[in-house]
Design a protein around this motif. Sequence first.
Motif, PDB file in Angstrom:
ATOM      1  N   GLY A 173     138.686  99.394  77.315  1.00  0.00           N
ATOM      2  CA  GLY A 173     139.744  98.743  76.542  1.00  0.00           C
ATOM      3  C   GLY A 173     139.412  97.301  76.195  1.00  0.00           C
ATOM      4  N   VAL A 174     140.385  96.624  75.574  1.00  0.00           N
ATOM      5  CA  VAL A 174     140.164  95.243  75.139  1.00  0.00           C
ATOM      6  C   VAL A 174     139.982  94.337  76.363  1.00  0.00           C
ATOM      7  N   SER A 175     140.655  94.686  77.467  1.00  0.00           N
ATOM      8  CA  SER A 175     140.497  93.855  78.679  1.00  0.00           C
ATOM      9  C   SER A 175     139.053  93.914  79.176  1.00  0.00           C
ATOM     10  N   GLU A 176     138.379  95.050  78.992  1.00  0.00           N
ATOM     11  CA  GLU A 176     136.955  95.115  79.345  1.00  0.00           C
ATOM     12  C   GLU A 176     136.135  94.308  78.334  1.00  0.00           C
ATOM     13  N   ARG A 177     136.441  94.524  77.043  1.00  0.00           N
ATOM     14  CA  ARG A 177     135.712  93.796  75.989  1.00  0.00           C
ATOM     15  C   ARG A 177     135.763  92.293  76.220  1.00  0.00           C
TER      16      ARG A 177
END
Length: 406
Positions: free
Chosen positions: A229-233
């Motif tokens: 997800g964006v939190s990983e990105r």
Amino acid sequence: MHKFLAKCDEALADITAQGRYRRFVALEKLADRFPYYRVTMEGRTQNILVWSSNDYLAMGTDPEVIAASVDAAQRMGAGAGGTRNIAGSSPVHVALEEELADLHGKDAALLFTSGYVSNQASLGAILNALPDWQVFSDAKNHNSMIVGIKDGRHAAVHIFKHNDLADLERLLAVAPADAPKLIVFESVYSMDGDIAPIGAICDLADKYNALTYLDEVHAVGMYGGHGGGVSERDGVAHRVTIIEGTLAKAFGCHGGYITGDFKVLDYIRSVAPGFIFTTALPPPTVAAALTSIRILKADHARRALLFNRAQTLKAKFEAAGLPVMPSESHIVPLMIGNAAKATEVSMRLIREFGMYATPINYPTVAAGTERLRFTPGPKHTEAMMDELVAALQHILLGHSVKAGVK
Ligand code: PLP
């Protein structure tokens, strides 16, 4: 007539008069030809090209994912046959929870029967744990979170302007300093296609000692080096207290989940009625989701193709003079601005061009901002996009139809 039946008549007439009456188009997904579906309308059966599936990466029709589902059905049967507590917890359920915890770099994960239920049940459980929660909820949060927050009987709820850090801080600053605080938001907002500043929201959470609950439903599988997800990105997954996701969109299957600290999830598992009192997800679905997640953790090319397709369609819409809305994500919304017109454009796309895009009307979006929502994926080719653009130019801008377009 019973008073309630009269009320149904009246409400339905009202919805119809506003052009918001929802007609479901019965689309049969063609697993070997996705994104084509078979549809029978007005006595005619045809294959149509669908532009609005949330099976963003075509994983629901991936041969390995289908094979995992078939294999699990043959070994374990069609349904779980019980709640997680009553014979419904299989080794694949446990393996999937471990895989999800790993995907988000968290201690633990907990499966629910849908993303909707995961939000409603988890937020309700969290907010009923203490008598004095202060909740800060983004104005564009999905209905499942709104309902979950409302289930918190004593929580004081503050709605902050969409993705607006200054407004969020204004509200945090005036809340009682020692009250427990929770910020609830999404990463990718699926109707506008914009993305939350997760890191900056975590900074505010640190400053005001708040916990964070992040819905990554429209980002998992697609964003980040492994689909976390964006939190990983953005490299901030470790700063978010609870990350919620779905198995039903980019992973192509069904079900929802939360990930986070073991103790928090153990508590939710022990008290949330939406987790406890319902049959576990079917093993074939769980096995398919597990395979899908493992494929996507490693398949960077498929993710890259998704963003390439979205960029290409946005550019083509813009160049063609079509009212494409600004979007930083893989979602491509086209502003129509009127419910009846959005529905009419969608119907004409099917009837005249054999293509389908979902009209998005109130209450999903604000009245006057009705739109068509396109989600091009790895299997939408440039030739398909050119056909779509020509069809929309004909319907919306009155251009004559080019030869070759159906
Ligand atoms: N959260 C958001 C932001 C959504 O858009 C949706 C559904 O579209 C959900 C949660 C619910 O997920 P599911 O479809 O798995 O129930």
